[in-house]
Design an enzyme around this catalytic site. Structure first.
Site, PDB file in Angstrom:
ATOM      1  N   GLN A 353       0.832  -1.204   0.000  1.00  0.00           N
ATOM      2  CA  GLN A 353       0.000   0.000   0.000  1.00  0.00           C
ATOM      3  C   GLN A 353       0.870   1.258   0.000  1.00  0.00           C
ATOM      4  OE1 GLN A 353      -0.361  -2.620   2.002  1.00  0.00           O
ATOM      5  NE2 GLN A 353      -2.514  -3.143   2.304  1.00  0.00           N
ATOM      6  N   GLN A 375      -0.189  -0.270  -5.782  1.00  0.00           N
ATOM      7  CA  GLN A 375      -1.281  -0.675  -4.901  1.00  0.00           C
ATOM      8  C   GLN A 375      -1.817   0.541  -4.143  1.00  0.00           C
ATOM      9  OE1 GLN A 375      -0.458  -4.060  -2.411  1.00  0.00           O
ATOM     10  NE2 GLN A 375      -2.348  -3.864  -1.232  1.00  0.00           N
ATOM     11  N   ASP A 376      -3.157   0.692  -4.153  1.00  0.00           N
ATOM     12  CA  ASP A 376      -3.828   1.762  -3.394  1.00  0.00           C
ATOM     13  C   ASP A 376      -3.415   3.161  -3.860  1.00  0.00           C
ATOM     14  OD1 ASP A 376      -4.874  -0.347  -2.034  1.00  0.00           O
ATOM     15  OD2 ASP A 376      -4.182   0.261  -0.059  1.00  0.00           O
ATOM     16  N   ASP A 397      -6.281  -2.839  -6.071  1.00  0.00           N
ATOM     17  CA  ASP A 397      -7.232  -1.974  -5.343  1.00  0.00           C
ATOM     18  C   ASP A 397      -6.907  -0.500  -5.535  1.00  0.00           C
ATOM     19  OD1 ASP A 397      -8.074  -4.459  -4.366  1.00  0.00           O
ATOM     20  OD2 ASP A 397      -6.950  -4.246  -2.501  1.00  0.00           O
ATOM     21  N   ARG A 465     -13.222  -5.678  -5.992  1.00  0.00           N
ATOM     22  CA  ARG A 465     -13.452  -6.700  -4.978  1.00  0.00           C
ATOM     23  C   ARG A 465     -13.919  -6.003  -3.693  1.00  0.00           C
ATOM     24  NH1 ARG A 465      -7.723  -8.969  -2.527  1.00  0.00           N
ATOM     25  NH2 ARG A 465      -6.626  -6.975  -2.339  1.00  0.00           N
ATOM     26  N   TRP A 467     -13.803  -4.819  -0.311  1.00  0.00           N
ATOM     27  CA  TRP A 467     -12.933  -4.566   0.834  1.00  0.00           C
ATOM     28  C   TRP A 467     -13.714  -4.643   2.143  1.00  0.00           C
ATOM     29  CZ3 TRP A 467     -11.041   0.970   2.315  1.00  0.00           C
ATOM     30  CH2 TRP A 467     -10.120   0.888   3.376  1.00  0.00           C
TER      31      TRP A 467
END
Length: 560
Positions: A353, A375-376, A397, A465, A467
């Site tokens: 993240q 990521q993120d 994500d 997806r 979370w």
């Protein structure tokens, strides 16, 4: 008159919290009172209290907590529903204050705390302060002389954000093995449950149309093709080239401006401004972490364009930062606008993240910006946000959070991840079915970035997806490339949230848009109704017609 609940023993109260509300009320009516300052409280008067509390709390997810909270209010029989909600919020604020004090003292209690736990505690203290501010605003809306129903959407937004803050605090300890999370989690869950109950009671206020409490509410009219939260002055600012714009401050790396760093300019900007304050950030790469605090309202960043004005840093959870604190730029001040800027986190795909931009700014808008990470990448944390003609790059994500966020005419690019990783465009984090939050992607392009195109068959890529348990995301009238797996969506963990999420697709196009092989989860749907799809538009989802006009960001209010 003191509430009956004050006369019950601690053991009795504990037992009552485990019972259904109907049994809860029946037992209370037959229990003897303890330590009463008067000889007896009339049975009929007690029954009246219970009726009021039960009626207000009907339909809440945590009815025992709701009823016991209302029964503790003085003069219950004389209170209106907004006053009952206000009483619950006041109790919630008290508990937030207690949690703040507990977190402040934890460093002394647990002497050996790792860096990430220290950072997470700092996050929690900031989030508690944000929660208090949001609850105070909610109280002000509830006490207004005008009809409370007129503030319904603002109240929903404020309470939804206050709940999100508690879970964000807890998320900061996800990668720790200490006792801090265990110490604070019960009180934070209790705060969230109070807020959840308040959201349900809010729907019962006279004048709130039942349809407003459905999936997404109706938010008003458009003005000349723009939501009215953007003034005509701000619209002109966004549409004008930088050399034709008057700026309040200029940031330039070469020293030709007022400051050489963005952080210095933000610090110099006025607090609590009621008019737009414009900071021009000249072309260049600015290596810094920038925080736009809550007090810095009505700020606007204007750059020289995507890839020209770049603000970049590389914090990540691997280096001891929480996801929340890893952001290169974090924005809290209400009404923030950015145009022509690249926000980047360069930590890389192996650092997990690592956020490029986090927005908890209500009524914020981003126009012709790019967000670059892995990521993120983009943390749409809370409140109402709008993105127009923006490019978002990432892997896992990479658009996530629990705001009410609309992406219009944007480009979403999946990048090449590490081996054995998957790409997921979204991970929406709605924790409670009463929150008015979600991610809406409208008339946008969902495709592969240049580095993924040659190897896209080697990596699975999904639209989203879940979370959190009530995750909500829709793709409307968008182009979906064949980079997206035919199943479309990915599980988070087994069957978690598959029946409570809301994932929808409406009239998309492109080789990856076919829905015949999509997941068959109870919460997934192919949306065939324009009325249902319209609930996720700028006008209906983020009250765009009430604020976007003032920012100058172009938009369309409906589905096209």
């Amino acid at each position: 008159m003191l509430s009956t609940m004050y006369f019950l023993s601690a053991r009795t109260k504990l037992l009552l919290t485990l019972l259904p509300v109907s049994v809860f009320l029946l037992i209370l009516l037959t229990l003897p009172l303890k330590n009463s300052p008067t000889a007896e409280i009339p049975h009929l008067h007690i029954h009246k209290h219970f009726q009021i509390a039960h009626s207000a709390c009907e339909g809440t997810l945590y009815p025992q907590l709701c009823v016991s909270t209302l029964l503790a209010l003085p003069d219950l029989t004389s209170k209106s529903l907004p006053e009952l909600i206000s009483g619950t919020i006041n109790r919630t604020m008290y508990e937030v204050g207690v949690s703040y004090s507990n977190c402040s003292g934890i460093r002394n209690k647990f002497r050996k705390i790792k860096k990430i736990e220290n950072v997470a505690l700092t996050d929690c203290l900031e989030l508690f302060s944000e929660t208090i501010d949001e609850l105070k605003l909610a109280l002000a809306d509830l006490s207004t002389k005008a009809s409370v129903s007129k503030h319904y959407h603002d109240l929903q937004t404020l309470l939804s954000a206050a709940m999100t803050n508690q879970y964000t605090c807890l998320d900061g300890f996800a990668y720790t093995r200490g006792n801090v999370r265990k110490t604070i989690k019960t009180s934070l869950y209790n705060i969230s449950r109070h807020v959840s109950n308040s959201l349900v009671m809010l729907k019962k206020i006279s004048g709130v149309n039942a349809s407003k409490s459905a999936a997404f509410p109706d938010h008003g009219n458009m003005k000349r093709g723009f939501p009215s939260w953007l003034s005509s002055k701000d619209r002109k600012l966004l549409q004008a080239p930088p050399n034709a714009t008057k700026f309040d401050l200029i940031v330039a790396k070469d020293g030709t401006g007022n400051f050489t760093t963005i952080g210095q300019a933000v610090a110099a900007a006025p607090n609590s401004s009621t008019t737009r304050f414009v900071i021009y950030i000249k072309a260049g790469a600015y290596f810094e972490n920038v925080d736009v605090e809550k007090k810095k309202k009505m700020l606007m960043f204007i750059g020289d364009g995507i890839g020209k004005t770049v603000v970049k840093a590389n914090r990540s959870v691997v280096d001891g930062w929480t996801t929340f604190r890893s952001a290169t730029v974090a924005v809290l001040g209400t009404g923030f606008i950015a145009k022509g800027i690249t926000f980047e986190n360069s930590a890389g795909p192996s650092k997990h993240q690592a956020v490029a931009l986090r927005s908890g700014s209500d009524l914020s808008a981003f126009y012709q910006c790019s967000f670059v990470g892995y990521q993120d990448t983009l943390y749409v944390h809370s409140l109402r946000q709008f993105y127009r003609e923006c490019d978002i790059y990432g892997t896992i994500d990479f658009i996530f959070g629990n705001a009410a966020a609309v992406f219009q005419n944007c480009n979403l690019y999946a990048r090449k991840p590490n081996d054995n990783q998957k790409n997921i465009f979204t991970a929406q984090g709605r924790e409670d079915p009463n929150q008015n939050t979600g991610i809406s992607i409208l008339n946008s392009k969902v495709t592969a970035a240049a580095d993924l195109i040659p190897v896209k068959s080697s990596f699975k890529t999904y639209l989203g997806r879940p979370w959190k348990e009530y995750s909500r995301t829709v793709f409307l009238r968008s182009y979906i490339d064949d980079v997206v797996d035919p199943a479309g969506w990915l599980e988070w963990n087994g069957s978690f949230a598959l029946g409570t999420l809301y994932y929808g697709e409406y009239m998309n196009r492109g080789p990856g848009s076919h829905t015949s092989a999509r997941v068959t989860w109870p919460g997934y749907r192919v949306v065939n109704s324009s009325a249902e799809a319209s609930q996720f538009t700028v006008d209906a989802f983020i009250q765009g017609s009430e604020w976007l006009n003032s920012t100058g960001v172009p938009f369309f209010s409906g589905l096209s």
